[in-house]
Design a protein around this motif. Structure first.
Motif, mmCIF file in Angstrom:
data_model
loop_
_atom_site.group_PDB
_atom_site.id
_atom_site.type_symbol
_atom_site.label_atom_id
_atom_site.label_comp_id
_atom_site.label_asym_id
_atom_site.label_seq_id
_atom_site.Cartn_x
_atom_site.Cartn_y
_atom_site.Cartn_z
ATOM 1 N N GLN A 151 0.821 -1.207 0.000
ATOM 2 C CA GLN A 151 0.000 0.000 0.000
ATOM 3 C C GLN A 151 0.859 1.262 0.000
ATOM 4 N N ALA A 152 1.965 1.235 0.750
ATOM 5 C CA ALA A 152 2.859 2.391 0.810
ATOM 6 C C ALA A 152 3.498 2.660 -0.546
ATOM 7 N N LEU A 153 3.931 1.605 -1.243
ATOM 8 C CA LEU A 153 4.550 1.786 -2.557
ATOM 9 C C LEU A 153 3.530 2.298 -3.575
ATOM 10 N N ALA A 154 2.296 1.784 -3.510
ATOM 11 C CA ALA A 154 1.259 2.246 -4.425
ATOM 12 C C ALA A 154 0.936 3.719 -4.180
ATOM 13 N N LYS A 155 0.855 4.121 -2.908
ATOM 14 C CA LYS A 155 0.587 5.523 -2.588
ATOM 15 C C LYS A 155 1.748 6.403 -3.007
ATOM 16 N N ARG A 156 2.985 5.917 -2.822
ATOM 17 C CA ARG A 156 4.171 6.677 -3.230
ATOM 18 C C ARG A 156 4.146 6.942 -4.735
ATOM 19 N N ASP A 157 3.867 5.895 -5.526
ATOM 20 C CA ASP A 157 3.843 6.054 -6.979
ATOM 21 C C ASP A 157 2.715 6.981 -7.421
ATOM 22 N N SER A 158 1.575 6.907 -6.750
ATOM 23 C CA SER A 158 0.445 7.770 -7.095
ATOM 24 C C SER A 158 0.778 9.232 -6.823
ATOM 25 N N LEU A 159 1.406 9.499 -5.681
ATOM 26 C CA LEU A 159 1.793 10.872 -5.361
ATOM 27 C C LEU A 159 2.852 11.385 -6.340
ATOM 28 N N ALA A 160 3.794 10.527 -6.697
ATOM 29 C CA ALA A 160 4.848 10.946 -7.625
ATOM 30 C C ALA A 160 4.241 11.348 -8.977
ATOM 31 N N GLN A 161 3.286 10.558 -9.483
ATOM 32 C CA GLN A 161 2.641 10.898 -10.751
ATOM 33 C C GLN A 161 1.890 12.214 -10.655
ATOM 34 N N ALA A 162 1.226 12.445 -9.526
ATOM 35 C CA ALA A 162 0.488 13.700 -9.350
ATOM 36 C C ALA A 162 1.437 14.896 -9.363
ATOM 37 N N PHE A 163 2.586 14.789 -8.704
ATOM 38 C CA PHE A 163 3.543 15.893 -8.672
ATOM 39 C C PHE A 163 4.187 16.101 -10.039
ATOM 40 N N ARG A 206 2.758 15.621 -12.897
ATOM 41 C CA ARG A 206 1.752 16.296 -13.736
ATOM 42 C C ARG A 206 1.637 17.785 -13.375
ATOM 43 N N GLN A 207 2.085 18.147 -12.187
ATOM 44 C CA GLN A 207 2.087 19.556 -11.800
ATOM 45 C C GLN A 207 3.311 20.301 -12.325
ATOM 46 N N GLY A 208 4.291 19.568 -12.878
ATOM 47 C CA GLY A 208 5.463 20.214 -13.450
ATOM 48 C C GLY A 208 6.753 19.935 -12.729
ATOM 49 N N TYR A 209 6.756 19.109 -11.679
ATOM 50 C CA TYR A 209 7.991 18.774 -10.959
ATOM 51 C C TYR A 209 8.633 17.572 -11.658
ATOM 52 N N LEU A 210 9.238 17.836 -12.815
ATOM 53 C CA LEU A 210 9.755 16.763 -13.663
ATOM 54 C C LEU A 210 10.998 16.099 -13.082
ATOM 55 N N GLU A 211 11.701 16.770 -12.195
ATOM 56 C CA GLU A 211 12.918 16.210 -11.596
ATOM 57 C C GLU A 211 12.638 15.579 -10.234
ATOM 58 N N GLY A 212 11.407 15.631 -9.772
ATOM 59 C CA GLY A 212 11.085 15.160 -8.432
ATOM 60 C C GLY A 212 11.168 13.648 -8.298
ATOM 61 N N PHE A 213 11.430 13.207 -7.083
ATOM 62 C CA PHE A 213 11.484 11.772 -6.785
ATOM 63 C C PHE A 213 11.326 11.574 -5.283
ATOM 64 N N PHE A 214 10.980 10.348 -4.890
ATOM 65 C CA PHE A 214 10.900 9.963 -3.483
ATOM 66 C C PHE A 214 12.178 9.226 -3.098
ATOM 67 N N SER A 215 12.840 9.730 -2.071
ATOM 68 C CA SER A 215 14.000 9.022 -1.529
ATOM 69 C C SER A 215 13.530 8.080 -0.419
ATOM 70 N N GLU A 216 14.270 6.984 -0.243
ATOM 71 C CA GLU A 216 13.898 5.977 0.764
ATOM 72 C C GLU A 216 15.011 5.849 1.793
ATOM 73 N N SER A 217 14.636 5.875 3.069
ATOM 74 C CA SER A 217 15.596 5.692 4.164
ATOM 75 C C SER A 217 14.899 4.927 5.283
ATOM 76 N N ARG A 218 15.726 4.377 6.196
ATOM 77 C CA ARG A 218 15.174 3.570 7.283
ATOM 78 C C ARG A 218 15.733 4.063 8.612
ATOM 79 N N SER A 219 14.871 4.103 9.621
ATOM 80 C CA SER A 219 15.277 4.437 10.981
ATOM 81 C C SER A 219 14.566 3.465 11.910
ATOM 82 N N GLY A 220 15.289 2.426 12.376
ATOM 83 C CA GLY A 220 14.666 1.393 13.210
ATOM 84 C C GLY A 220 13.629 0.623 12.397
#
Length: 562
Positions: A44-56, A58-72
């Motif tokens: 569910q998290a990956l699906a939501k991440r991809d959906s948000l990325a597509q929305a951004f 389409r708004q014109g943030y062509l260089e945008g991306f989601f970075s992934e990190s872990r804490s505990g």
């Protein structure tokens, strides 16, 4: 006791370890202020991440991306927007000029150009080019500013081929061809295909299974509709238990037979015959036949005959000729002519008087038109939607002199005069929540002439109009009534009902010219494997009927479908 204590400690420790080991996924982005979302499932998290990325994007943030990190046990997806890009110029290129004239030039605000491109492709699909392609070519980038040019490729021109009917339906392909309006040789249109599917789903004769299929060959598109016949033929037998007005204290059994055969030969050809016994001496007969798509045009032809014998007073006959035109998916226009005749059966009791009786011998030839605007969600068991019907007719009425009446009674009477009639009906279905619906219907009619008589009047009352009264017990120069129902659905077609009927009836020959009948009651409709069982109990009050259980009306019947 010690073993129980150790077991509890083990469960608490195991449960704590399980909780501590569960991953939590957090998505963080910024929309004016920081926003975040917590999820416990990785998919569910990956699906939501991809959906948000597509929305951004389409708004014109062509260089945008989601970075992934872990804490505990927390996995963090953080949005890095990058630069906001915008369009400086987009040339229309080789996009057909009719499309540009209809849509205008594309807006340069993000993502409007892409929405404009989708509209162009929709226009192409509806113009015979379902394989058209459109992209932005020759893109130039200056900082965060873009410019480019539209490149349109139409693909092959596609026309409709004759359609195919699949499934076990007896419906002929020529009938579906006319009903769908997908004429062979005309340009392919995706929107026309969707309208055709909607039209077929609303047919009372069959249901459309799934979505239409398409096959393409030699630059032609062949639609395939899978149909399943409804059980639409009807045999309806209704029995009514009414107080016998001629013999007080006894019960009168009335009846009705209704046979309706639909879609004969799979061509939309209908036939119906209806007989009613209203009381001991009164009966009615109605016969109808309809032919659809006459001369393969969107025209229907209908012929009808009706007869009403009112005890020993008079007999009415009517011969109808109707032409119907399918103006659109939900609008149906009709043009008709009717010859209506009324004759006295007996003039006993009127021969010595100087005044005309309440009934008369007459002939009325009239012409009119009607409208049926249907937006119900189902042709058989609607739960939502609106339907409006209306008719207006005008013609010349001639009064015939009866040799059993004195000639003086006709002196000063205009024996030939114009007469008009109007009728309308509005019904609305509400689906409040699963299992609960409402139905409201308002009906009204008006008959106008300088000299009107009882055997010309409308007949209302009974199971299909104002319940709680004998069938067609009210004679009316004009009337209006409102039906209000609360329906508790047991399944798709079965329901319990509570109802109230309110009416206004005008009869110049009655002791009180204006009557305001009302009725209330309950009933049930049960849809069985073989047909529809109905039971209605109603109480009504009018100027001539008190509100009493001794005047209650009970109707039950079984409508067999085959």
């Amino acid at each position: 006791m010690k073993s129980c204590f150790l077991a509890v400690l083990f469960l608490l420790a195991f449960g704590s370890a399980t909780c501590l080991g569960q991953e939590v996924f957090r998505l963080v982005w910024e929309e004016g202020k920081e926003a975040s979302l917590l999820l416990s499932d990785r998919s569910q998290a990956l699906a939501k991440r991809d959906s948000l990325a597509q929305a951004f994007l389409r708004q014109g943030y062509l260089e945008g991306f989601f970075s992934e990190s872990r804490s505990g046990d927390t996995v963090l997806f953080a949005w890095a927007p990058g630069r906001l890009f915008g369009w400086k110029e987009i040339a229309e290129g080789n996009v057909p000029s009719p499309f540009v004239e209809k849509l205008g030039k594309p807006d340069l605000s993000y993502p409007a150009p892409y929405e404009w491109m989708e509209l162009v492709l929709e226009l192409a699909e509806d113009s015979g080019y379902p394989f058209a392609e459109l992209r932005i070519d020759s893109i130039q980038v200056e900082g965060a500013v873009l410019s480019g040019r539209m490149d349109y490729q139409s693909g092959p021109y596609i026309t409709w081929d004759s359609l195919t009917v699949a499934g076990n339906s007896k419906t002929k392909e020529v009938y579906v061809q006319q009903l769908s309006r997908l004429n062979p040789g005309t340009a392919f249109s995706q929107s026309d295909l969707e309208k055709a599917a909607q039209t077929l789903r609303k047919s009372p004769y069959f249901t459309l299974v799934g979505v239409p299929e398409l096959t393409f060959q030699t630059r032609q598109a062949r639609p395939i509709f899978t149909l399943q016949d409804r059980r639409f033929n009807v045999f309806d037998g209704v029995v009514g238990l009414l107080p016998n007005e001629n013999e007080p204290g006894k019960v009168l059994i009335t009846g009705e037979v209704d046979l309706r055969l639909y879609h004969l030969g799979g061509k939309g050809r209908d036939f119906s015959i209806q007989w009613q016994r209203l009381n001991v001496q009164s009966q009615s007969l109605d016969i109808r036949a309809k032919e659809a798509f006459v001369f393969r045009l969107p025209l229907d032809f209908q012929l009808g005959f009706s007869l009403l014998k009112q005890d020993s007073s008079f007999v009415n006959r009517s011969l109808d000729l109707d032409f119907g035109y399918r103006a659109s998916d939900g609008a149906y226009l009709s043009f008709f002519t009717r010859r209506q005749a009324g004759d006295l059966i007996s003039v006993e009791g009127f021969g010595s008087g100087q005044d005309l009786p309440s009934a008369i011998d007459y002939r009325w030839n009239r012409y009119g038109m009607g409208l049926d605007w249907d937006r119900l969600d189902s042709p058989t068991t609607p739960r939502r939607g609106l339907r409006i019907q209306g008719q207006f007719s005008l013609g010349n009425k001639k009064i015939l002199e009866n040799t059993g009446l004195p000639e003086e009674a006709y002196e000063g009477l205009d024996e030939s005069s114009p007469q008009y009639q109007a009728w309308f009906s509005v019904e609305k279905h509400f689906f409040v929540k699963p299992g609960w619906g409402m139905w409201i219907r308002g009906v009204g009619a008006l008959l106008e002439n300088e000299n009107l008589f009882v055997n010309e009047f409308f007949r209302v009352g009974g199971l299909k109009s104002i319940r709680g009264f004998n069938e067609k017990s009210f004679f009316a120069k004009s009337y209006g009534y409102l039906n209000l129902e609360q329906r508790l659905f047991l399944d798709q077609s079965s329901y319990l009902v509570l109802f109230t009927d309110l009416g206004v009836v005008q009869n110049p020959y009655a002791n009180e010219k204006i009557d305001r009948p009302f009725a209330f009651g309950t009933g049930i409709n049960l849809d069985t494997d073989g047909g529809l069982f109905s039971f209605v109990f109603a109480l009504g009050r009018s100027n001539t009927q008190p509100l009493s259980f001794s005047y209650s009306r009970i109707h039950f019947g079984y409508l067999a479908r085959f």
